[in-house]
Motif scaffolding. Sequence first.
Motif, PDB file in Angstrom:
ATOM      1  N   ASP A  29      97.926  48.909 -11.903  1.00  0.00           N
ATOM      2  CA  ASP A  29      97.622  49.538 -10.976  1.00  0.00           C
ATOM      3  C   ASP A  29      97.077  48.783  -9.790  1.00  0.00           C
ATOM      4  N   THR A  30      96.538  47.590  -9.890  1.00  0.00           N
ATOM      5  CA  THR A  30      95.809  46.802  -8.919  1.00  0.00           C
ATOM      6  C   THR A  30      96.731  45.579  -8.700  1.00  0.00           C
ATOM      7  N   GLY A  31      97.788  45.198  -9.348  1.00  0.00           N
ATOM      8  CA  GLY A  31      98.686  44.166  -9.263  1.00  0.00           C
ATOM      9  C   GLY A  31      97.980  42.773  -9.628  1.00  0.00           C
ATOM     10  N   MET A  32      96.615  42.822 -10.075  1.00  0.00           N
ATOM     11  CA  MET A  32      96.003  41.325 -10.619  1.00  0.00           C
ATOM     12  C   MET A  32      96.404  41.218 -11.969  1.00  0.00           C
ATOM     13  N   SER A  33      96.718  39.979 -12.238  1.00  0.00           N
ATOM     14  CA  SER A  33      97.028  39.646 -13.586  1.00  0.00           C
ATOM     15  C   SER A  33      96.070  39.990 -14.642  1.00  0.00           C
ATOM     16  N   VAL A  34      96.482  39.908 -15.717  1.00  0.00           N
ATOM     17  CA  VAL A  34      95.285  40.447 -16.873  1.00  0.00           C
ATOM     18  C   VAL A  34      94.371  38.964 -16.973  1.00  0.00           C
ATOM     19  N   ASP A  35      95.230  37.667 -16.623  1.00  0.00           N
ATOM     20  CA  ASP A  35      94.249  36.639 -16.980  1.00  0.00           C
ATOM     21  C   ASP A  35      93.281  36.581 -16.086  1.00  0.00           C
ATOM     22  N   THR A  36      93.482  37.036 -14.836  1.00  0.00           N
ATOM     23  CA  THR A  36      92.347  36.970 -13.839  1.00  0.00           C
ATOM     24  C   THR A  36      91.397  38.007 -13.903  1.00  0.00           C
ATOM     25  N   LEU A  37      91.889  39.315 -14.615  1.00  0.00           N
ATOM     26  CA  LEU A  37      90.965  40.498 -14.917  1.00  0.00           C
ATOM     27  C   LEU A  37      89.941  40.286 -15.902  1.00  0.00           C
ATOM     28  N   GLN A  38      90.215  39.213 -16.656  1.00  0.00           N
ATOM     29  CA  GLN A  38      89.333  38.915 -17.642  1.00  0.00           C
ATOM     30  C   GLN A  38      87.663  38.748 -17.243  1.00  0.00           C
ATOM     31  N   TRP A  39      87.767  38.422 -15.866  1.00  0.00           N
ATOM     32  CA  TRP A  39      86.464  38.466 -15.154  1.00  0.00           C
ATOM     33  C   TRP A  39      85.627  39.694 -15.134  1.00  0.00           C
ATOM     34  N   ALA A  40      86.539  40.673 -15.273  1.00  0.00           N
ATOM     35  CA  ALA A  40      85.747  41.955 -15.177  1.00  0.00           C
ATOM     36  C   ALA A  40      85.012  42.111 -16.660  1.00  0.00           C
ATOM     37  N   VAL A  41      85.449  41.244 -17.693  1.00  0.00           N
ATOM     38  CA  VAL A  41      84.638  41.335 -19.118  1.00  0.00           C
ATOM     39  C   VAL A  41      83.634  40.344 -18.853  1.00  0.00           C
ATOM     40  N   THR A  42      84.085  39.091 -18.613  1.00  0.00           N
ATOM     41  CA  THR A  42      83.030  37.697 -18.810  1.00  0.00           C
ATOM     42  C   THR A  42      82.100  37.757 -17.613  1.00  0.00           C
ATOM     43  N   GLY A  43      82.623  38.638 -16.360  1.00  0.00           N
ATOM     44  CA  GLY A  43      81.584  38.561 -15.355  1.00  0.00           C
ATOM     45  C   GLY A  43      80.437  39.572 -15.785  1.00  0.00           C
ATOM     46  N   TYR A  44      80.642  40.528 -16.596  1.00  0.00           N
ATOM     47  CA  TYR A  44      79.797  41.760 -16.902  1.00  0.00           C
ATOM     48  C   TYR A  44      78.498  40.908 -17.611  1.00  0.00           C
ATOM     49  N   SER A  45      79.177  39.966 -18.575  1.00  0.00           N
ATOM     50  CA  SER A  45      78.383  39.321 -19.556  1.00  0.00           C
ATOM     51  C   SER A  45      77.506  38.410 -18.960  1.00  0.00           C
ATOM     52  N   LEU A  46      78.249  37.748 -18.104  1.00  0.00           N
ATOM     53  CA  LEU A  46      77.544  36.599 -17.482  1.00  0.00           C
ATOM     54  C   LEU A  46      76.172  37.152 -16.755  1.00  0.00           C
ATOM     55  N   VAL A  47      76.433  38.064 -15.736  1.00  0.00           N
ATOM     56  CA  VAL A  47      75.349  38.702 -15.021  1.00  0.00           C
ATOM     57  C   VAL A  47      74.154  39.418 -16.026  1.00  0.00           C
ATOM     58  N   GLY A  48      74.825  39.848 -17.069  1.00  0.00           N
ATOM     59  CA  GLY A  48      73.953  40.543 -17.860  1.00  0.00           C
ATOM     60  C   GLY A  48      72.864  39.551 -18.568  1.00  0.00           C
ATOM     61  N   ALA A  49      73.539  38.351 -18.964  1.00  0.00           N
ATOM     62  CA  ALA A  49      72.504  37.202 -19.405  1.00  0.00           C
ATOM     63  C   ALA A  49      71.573  36.807 -18.461  1.00  0.00           C
ATOM     64  N   ALA A  50      71.819  36.678 -17.184  1.00  0.00           N
ATOM     65  CA  ALA A  50      70.776  36.308 -16.035  1.00  0.00           C
ATOM     66  C   ALA A  50      69.885  37.192 -15.818  1.00  0.00           C
ATOM     67  N   VAL A  51      70.114  38.616 -16.227  1.00  0.00           N
ATOM     68  CA  VAL A  51      69.100  39.753 -15.799  1.00  0.00           C
ATOM     69  C   VAL A  51      68.520  40.383 -16.899  1.00  0.00           C
ATOM     70  N   ILE A  52      68.862  40.276 -18.131  1.00  0.00           N
ATOM     71  CA  ILE A  52      68.173  41.078 -19.284  1.00  0.00           C
ATOM     72  C   ILE A  52      66.823  40.854 -19.411  1.00  0.00           C
ATOM     73  N   VAL A  53      66.387  39.578 -19.541  1.00  0.00           N
ATOM     74  CA  VAL A  53      64.992  39.093 -19.559  1.00  0.00           C
ATOM     75  C   VAL A  53      63.869  39.575 -18.335  1.00  0.00           C
TER      76      VAL A  53
END
Length: 488
Positions: A29-53
């Motif tokens: 739908d967006t035209g962005m490659s799946v390789d770049t869209l992996q940031w939708a997964v890793t970015g979620y975890s990255l921010v979660g690690a910084a914020v959870i505590v």
Amino acid sequence: MLLATCISTLVVNANTSAVAILLPAISEDTGMSVDTLQWAVTGYSLVGAAVIVTSGSLGDVFGRKRVFQLGLLLFVASCVLIALAGSGEVVIAGRMIQGAAGSTILACGLSLLTVANSGQEQVRAVSLWGAAAAVGAAAGPLVGGVLVDVTGWQGLFWLDAGIAVGCMLLTAATVAESRDPDRPRSIDYLGSVLVALTLAPLILALSKGGDWGWVSAATLVSLGVCVVAGIAFVAVERRVAVPLLDLALLRNRVLVGSTVAILIGAGTINALMYVLSLYFQDPSALGFSPLEAGLATLPATVGLVVVAPLVPKLAAKVGGREVVGIGFLLTTIGFAWVGLADSSWKYGAFLLPLVVVAVGMGMSNGPASAASTACVPVDQVGAASGVSNMARYVGAAVATALAATVYSTVTSNQVADGQARSEALASGLAATSWLMAVFSLAGVAMVVVMGRRAREARGTLGDSAAAAAAHTHTLPTTATGHAEPATT
């Protein structure tokens, strides 16, 4: 309160585990490659690690209900932003916001439950919360697959937004405010920023190093920023009044071993689900629809949750460290088995190795999580839980980024060398699986690091719920040395 917190944690965990299934549809739908869209997964975890505590600390100081509500509001806003997104960049930004929202909902929701209840009611409430977390994580890929086929990929986020609004209204009407008046009001905001500054360039280097060159200036600068931010984080944590990470805890051998085991477990299962979601849906591989891909991953997700509640009694009999070691050995075998995949494999060939991985994960996660809170004094259980929960997010972010890089690099290189795309995809999957097998084998070594000093959970119903939720969140067990779960 129980209803609001359990529904919200179920939705957050289902959303988290469903997104990998959606990536091919979002890419189309967006035209962005799946390789770049992996940031939708890793970015979620990255921010979660910084914020959870930090989000738990904010709840203690400013009010757990207030911060929990803000987390829900942020989750709704992120869902709407993603559902309306016209580009991949907006999807990634929305998912990063969602990482902050999700970790806040989990941290403050659990804190609300533990503070508002005592005795057996507290055990029951926390056990139900853990069960909801486990069910959500297992059901996410299937729910995501159904919604992609029925409503389009946006449907998941509209549904989650609606449920989160309901949780907000329920919380506003029924939940009393609570805070910790004895806790210092100092909050380690800088520590949270430095966690993100450590992880972000590391993930960037892992994601782009193949394109940039592993010894290119861009890759080396990214790794350099990671190292400098990591050193700065350690320096800050030594000086702040209430640190994000109590460095003294790292002298505890059992805690370090169990935390690394948790990091490896969370990283490998998230990496596996990411790569399999792509491989199963690729027209040159199995060509599954999103719904079929969601069903195909059920042996790994549901199997993990089904096995986990049986593990505490086993650990009480033979020893937690032994069960962790056997679990990682099984996951090593399962990943190595998938590493033998070739283009002729149909889905049936994946079924048994996925079950082996699931059983191994179920065996290793629970005892490692229990050990992380059992090896410290009661007044440090909350801090130890925070360390292990942060480790989950770090493991998920780093391992998924590494898996995405290996999968795409091997595939593209083999296609460039003239291999058929189906064979190249199978080679990419095999290479990624072998890497996860190496990580799992390193998990076996953590048994030696953990030693025998941690108490064992008695295998109660509450321990079983904690074990089932162990791949998403650390919950105190009877091994913490007191009758009731500690506030986290």
